[in-house]
Design an enzyme around this catalytic site. Structure first.
Site, PDB file in Angstrom:
ATOM      1  N   SER A 102       2.941   2.787  -4.031  1.00  0.00           N
ATOM      2  CA  SER A 102       4.368   2.592  -4.304  1.00  0.00           C
ATOM      3  C   SER A 102       5.215   3.136  -3.138  1.00  0.00           C
ATOM      4  O   SER A 102       5.111   2.606  -2.032  1.00  0.00           O
ATOM      5  CB  SER A 102       4.708   3.240  -5.656  1.00  0.00           C
ATOM      6  OG  SER A 102       5.982   2.850  -6.101  1.00  0.00           O
ATOM      7  N   ASP A 152       4.308  -7.180 -11.820  1.00  0.00           N
ATOM      8  CA  ASP A 152       4.860  -5.876 -11.444  1.00  0.00           C
ATOM      9  C   ASP A 152       6.395  -5.946 -11.528  1.00  0.00           C
ATOM     10  O   ASP A 152       7.026  -6.687 -10.784  1.00  0.00           O
ATOM     11  CB  ASP A 152       4.411  -5.539 -10.006  1.00  0.00           C
ATOM     12  CG  ASP A 152       4.768  -4.118  -9.590  1.00  0.00           C
ATOM     13  OD1 ASP A 152       5.772  -3.591 -10.091  1.00  0.00           O
ATOM     14  OD2 ASP A 152       4.049  -3.556  -8.744  1.00  0.00           O
ATOM     15  N   HIS A 183       3.065  -2.231 -12.572  1.00  0.00           N
ATOM     16  CA  HIS A 183       3.164  -1.370 -11.383  1.00  0.00           C
ATOM     17  C   HIS A 183       2.115  -0.254 -11.410  1.00  0.00           C
ATOM     18  O   HIS A 183       2.032   0.539 -10.488  1.00  0.00           O
ATOM     19  CB  HIS A 183       4.584  -0.784 -11.300  1.00  0.00           C
ATOM     20  CG  HIS A 183       4.927  -0.234  -9.944  1.00  0.00           C
ATOM     21  ND1 HIS A 183       4.993  -1.023  -8.803  1.00  0.00           N
ATOM     22  CD2 HIS A 183       5.200   1.026  -9.524  1.00  0.00           C
ATOM     23  CE1 HIS A 183       5.311  -0.266  -7.760  1.00  0.00           C
ATOM     24  NE2 HIS A 183       5.434   0.975  -8.168  1.00  0.00           N
TER      25      HIS A 183
END
Length: 200
Positions: A102, A152, A183
């Site tokens: 991320s 996501d 995610h």
């Protein structure tokens, strides 16, 4: 930068640079490193930016909207930190493979976008395109794994496709792996990244 360095059993192996997601710490991705290569050096770094008490690697203006000026400055800061860490811990500066998730994947991608020799290769879990409309350095010989989610909510699938194209156009060899876990970082994605790593 606050970090953990663990010396590996085999100094011919790369040093794995671990870069956590928003709100994470330098402890978060240590189990991933063991999955990928238990004999490699590990350098796990904590982001220097705090967003409501949550560590990050650079500021953002809103979800999915990066503060580009801060991103550029923090990418430079991280690249210089890697120079210092390699000297201090006596590992090969030219043999670093990033593993980012991320926000950590975004700063790893930014290293590739801005500094040709910053990373040898990278595993990017759920990254976005760090910057658009810039010329990338020559990334020939670099291998990149992108783990992405078809559903996501934070990182649209198109972002992953765009990042793959931008990196490939700069000469990198890119594998794009799809999951259906939003995610989240699922074990099957870590396994796929580990298999990819064994083959590069």
């Amino acid at each position: 930068m606050k970090h953990i360095f663990q010396k590996g059993n085999d100094q011919s192996k790369p040093t794995l640079l671990l870069l956590h997601g928003t709100g994470g710490t330098e402890q978060d991705l240590l189990p991933l490193a063991k999955e990928v290569d238990k004999d490699a050096n590990v350098l796990s770094v904590r982001g220097n930016v705090s967003e409501n008490g949550m560590p990050r690697f650079f500021k953002r203006l809103a979800e999915g909207v990066f503060d580009e000026e801060d991103l550029i400055a923090r990418t430079k800061e991280l690249n210089e930190f890697l120079d210092e860490a390699a000297e201090e811990n006596d590992f090969d500066r030219n043999n670093i493979i990033a593993i980012g998730y991320s926000n950590g994947a975004n700063i790893a991608a930014s290293l590739l976008f801005h500094y040709q020799d910053s990373l040898k290769s990278a595993i990017l879990h759920h990254p976005m395109v760090p910057r658009r409309g810039i010329d990338l350095p020559d990334l020939a010989g670099k291998n990149v794994f992108i783990g992405a989610g078809t559903n996501d909510p934070i990182c649209p699938a198109q972002e992953s496709e765009d990042l793959k194209s931008l990196l490939e156009n700069a000469g990198a060899s890119v594998e794009l792996h799809w999951e259906k876990n939003g995610h989240q970082l699922a074990y099957s994605e870590v396994e796929a990244a580990s298999k990819w790593y064994q083959n590069i």
